[in-house]
Design an enzyme around this catalytic site. Structure first.
Site, PDB file in Angstrom:
ATOM      1  N   LYS A   1      -5.615  10.569   0.894  1.00 21.10           N
ATOM      2  CA  LYS A   1      -5.756   9.232   1.446  1.00 21.10           C
ATOM      3  C   LYS A   1      -6.977   8.589   0.768  1.00 21.10           C
ATOM      4  O   LYS A   1      -8.096   9.077   0.903  1.00 21.10           O
ATOM      5  CB  LYS A   1      -5.958   9.306   2.960  1.00 21.10           C
ATOM      6  CG  LYS A   1      -5.987   7.951   3.652  1.00 21.10           C
ATOM      7  CD  LYS A   1      -6.081   8.131   5.165  1.00 21.10           C
ATOM      8  CE  LYS A   1      -6.092   6.798   5.888  1.00 21.10           C
ATOM      9  NZ  LYS A   1      -6.172   6.976   7.362  1.00 21.10           N
TER      10      LYS A   1
ATOM     11  N   ASP B   1     -18.585   2.867  13.642  1.00 20.54           N
ATOM     12  CA  ASP B   1     -17.284   3.190  13.067  1.00 20.54           C
ATOM     13  C   ASP B   1     -16.532   1.884  12.815  1.00 20.54           C
ATOM     14  O   ASP B   1     -15.859   1.345  13.692  1.00 20.54           O
ATOM     15  CB  ASP B   1     -16.507   4.096  14.018  1.00 20.54           C
ATOM     16  CG  ASP B   1     -15.276   4.724  13.360  1.00 20.54           C
ATOM     17  OD1 ASP B   1     -14.937   4.291  12.246  1.00 20.54           O
ATOM     18  OD2 ASP B   1     -14.674   5.631  13.958  1.00 20.54           O
TER      19      ASP B   1
ATOM     20  N   LYS C   1      -4.257  -2.745  15.682  1.00 18.03           N
ATOM     21  CA  LYS C   1      -3.783  -2.032  16.873  1.00 18.03           C
ATOM     22  C   LYS C   1      -4.750  -2.226  18.034  1.00 18.03           C
ATOM     23  O   LYS C   1      -5.961  -2.336  17.844  1.00 18.03           O
ATOM     24  CB  LYS C   1      -3.622  -0.539  16.570  1.00 18.03           C
ATOM     25  CG  LYS C   1      -2.486  -0.216  15.601  1.00 18.03           C
ATOM     26  CD  LYS C   1      -2.306   1.287  15.479  1.00 18.03           C
ATOM     27  CE  LYS C   1      -1.112   1.642  14.599  1.00 18.03           C
ATOM     28  NZ  LYS C   1      -1.379   1.427  13.179  1.00 18.03           N
TER      29      LYS C   1
ATOM     30  N   SER D   1     -14.024  -0.070   9.927  1.00 14.49           N
ATOM     31  CA  SER D   1     -13.152   0.166   8.784  1.00 14.49           C
ATOM     32  C   SER D   1     -13.663  -0.524   7.521  1.00 14.49           C
ATOM     33  O   SER D   1     -14.147  -1.669   7.570  1.00 14.49           O
ATOM     34  CB  SER D   1     -11.740  -0.330   9.095  1.00 14.49           C
ATOM     35  OG  SER D   1     -10.921  -0.288   7.941  1.00 14.49           O
TER      36      SER D   1
ATOM     37  N   GLU E   1       0.829  -1.205   0.000  1.00 12.53           N
ATOM     38  CA  GLU E   1       0.000   0.000   0.000  1.00 12.53           C
ATOM     39  C   GLU E   1       0.869   1.263   0.000  1.00 12.53           C
ATOM     40  O   GLU E   1       2.082   1.202   0.215  1.00 12.53           O
ATOM     41  CB  GLU E   1      -0.922  -0.002   1.215  1.00 12.53           C
ATOM     42  CG  GLU E   1      -0.176   0.034   2.534  1.00 12.53           C
ATOM     43  CD  GLU E   1      -0.987   0.655   3.653  1.00 12.53           C
ATOM     44  OE1 GLU E   1      -1.266   1.868   3.552  1.00 12.53           O
ATOM     45  OE2 GLU E   1      -1.316  -0.063   4.620  1.00 12.53           O
TER      46      GLU E   1
ATOM     47  N   ASP F   1     -11.806  -1.738   5.463  1.00  8.14           N
ATOM     48  CA  ASP F   1     -10.917  -2.873   5.237  1.00  8.14           C
ATOM     49  C   ASP F   1     -11.648  -4.192   5.465  1.00  8.14           C
ATOM     50  O   ASP F   1     -11.416  -5.180   4.763  1.00  8.14           O
ATOM     51  CB  ASP F   1      -9.709  -2.825   6.185  1.00  8.14           C
ATOM     52  CG  ASP F   1      -8.850  -1.592   5.989  1.00  8.14           C
ATOM     53  OD1 ASP F   1      -9.087  -0.841   5.013  1.00  8.14           O
ATOM     54  OD2 ASP F   1      -7.956  -1.365   6.825  1.00  8.14           O
TER      55      ASP F   1
END
Length: 388
Positions: free
Chosen positions: A171, A223, A244, A225, A109, A227
């Protein structure tokens, strides 16, 4: 012929749907054909002892042929697109060569370059990670949007451009891709966008630092992601250091299960939490060798699952002490964020900035170490996949 005439001829010759766009339907057809042949093989009536084993052998050969044909179609069509897309997708010569020769390719990425680290450490890290991939027998394919055009594999000058511009580069998640392209902007791809573009090029293995997840309190704020949903619908295996601990790891794993995503820890029984080897969450599966990871990827393709996979690689033992210091700082930063009643998009920038302050730069060193380690493992998996 003038350059303008050549451009016009190219535009007129441009095909309709790209081969990559046609690939899902073709892959489904190959899978159906394989199922039909397997059904026939199962109905073979043994005329003498040993013929049943022959029938099963044919089933294995047919399944293997199906997987190889689907992979070959993906690579060939991705390479063909690179030559014919004319501004829709640009693949670097070394990546095209690797895809055509069916050698190992690892997607990388670009958000980590522009937004993840300061300059010039970001450029040094990007170059070092690509070097690690090459050292382990694979071709690196760093992915980004340049002047509105998706690039699969970047030159040294292009890497430096992203690194030096830093946060000025947009981004770019899956949500943002079309608009960034329409505006002709430079974009640094996140995990979701990198996965999508890697799949379009026929790349099956992608290395990153960590994936996004369900944020703490995500059951209220929603919320989550992008991903995670991308992993549920794009057949790319993501090699990372987990997520994380500032995220809700148990809910992240639950969400991935709902999306039908295979999640495994590499050489460990516990899912890693980025800066620390332990998250307190048992990994749904364990993979100990590149060959097993490659076999899993092959079977996923043969079944036409259409989803990706996550292979969580724990931070190396020699960097675990630094990781523990970062983890302690992460917990302190989380407490401070709660005391400040930060919400939504305010939380992550505050946490990352505060963690960097509290660790005196140790977080950056640990981050670089784990990314290089992920790159080594990812390249080994891609090499095993190509060899098979």
């Amino acid at each position: 012929m003038s350059a303008r005439d050549a451009e016009q001829d190219t535009e007129n010759a441009r095909p309709g749907p790209s081969w990559s766009d046609r690939l899902p339907a073709l892959s489904t057809g190959v899978t159906q054909l394989s199922n039909n042949f397997s059904s026939i093989a199962q109905r073979i009536t043994p005329a003498r002892n040993g013929e049943q084993e022959d029938g099963q052998s044919w089933q294995r050969r047919i399944a293997n042929l199906s997987g190889q044909l689907t992979g070959a179609l993906s690579s060939a069509f991705g390479s063909a697109d690179s030559a014919t897309a004319q501004g829709q997708l640009v693949i670097s010569p070394d990546v095209i060569k690797a895809l055509r020769e069916n050698t190992a390719v690892v997607a990388l990425e670009s958000t980590i370059i522009s937004h993840g680290m300061p300059y010039p450490q970001n450029l040094e890290t990007a170059r070092a990670v690509e070097a690690v991939v090459r050292q382990h027998g694979a071709t690196p394919a760093t992915i980004a949007i340049l002047s509105g055009v998706p690039h699969i594999g970047l030159t040294g000058a292009e890497l430096e451009l992203l690194a030096s511009r830093g946060p000025q580069v947009v981004k770019t998640s899956r949500r943002d891709l079309a608009l960034v392209m329409a505006k002709g902007l430079d974009g640094a791809t996140t995990v979701s966008a990198t996965m999508l573009l890697a799949a379009r090029a026929g790349i099956q293995v992608f290395v990153t630092g960590g994936i996004g997840g369900v944020h703490r309190g995500g059951e209220v704020t929603m919320d989550v992601s992008a991903d995670l949903t991308e992993l549920g619908r794009t057949p790319v295996t993501v090699v990372c250091a987990g997520v994380k601990s500032i995220l809700d790891i148990p809910r992240t794993l639950e969400y991935l299960e709902t999306q039908g995503v295979c999640v495994a820890a590499y050489g460990a029984d516990e899912f890693p939490a980025f800066f620390t080897r332990r998250s307190g969450c048992a990994a749904p599966a364990r993979i100990d060798t590149p060959e097993l990871a490659a076999a899993m990827i092959r079977h996923s393709a043969r079944l036409g699952l259409g989803s990706g996979a996550v292979i969580g690689v724990p931070i190396p033992e020699e960097h675990a002490a630094a990781g523990a210091k970062v983890e302690q700082a992460s917990q302190q930063a989380l407490d401070e964020a709660q005391q400040k009643s930060l919400q939504g998009s305010e939380i992550t920038p505050f946490l990352l900035g505060r963690i960097k302050e509290l660790t005196g730069g140790e977080s950056l060193k640990a981050n670089i170490a784990l990314i290089k380690n992920n790159a080594a493992v990812g390249a080994q998996i891609a090499s095993a996949l190509a060899a098979s």
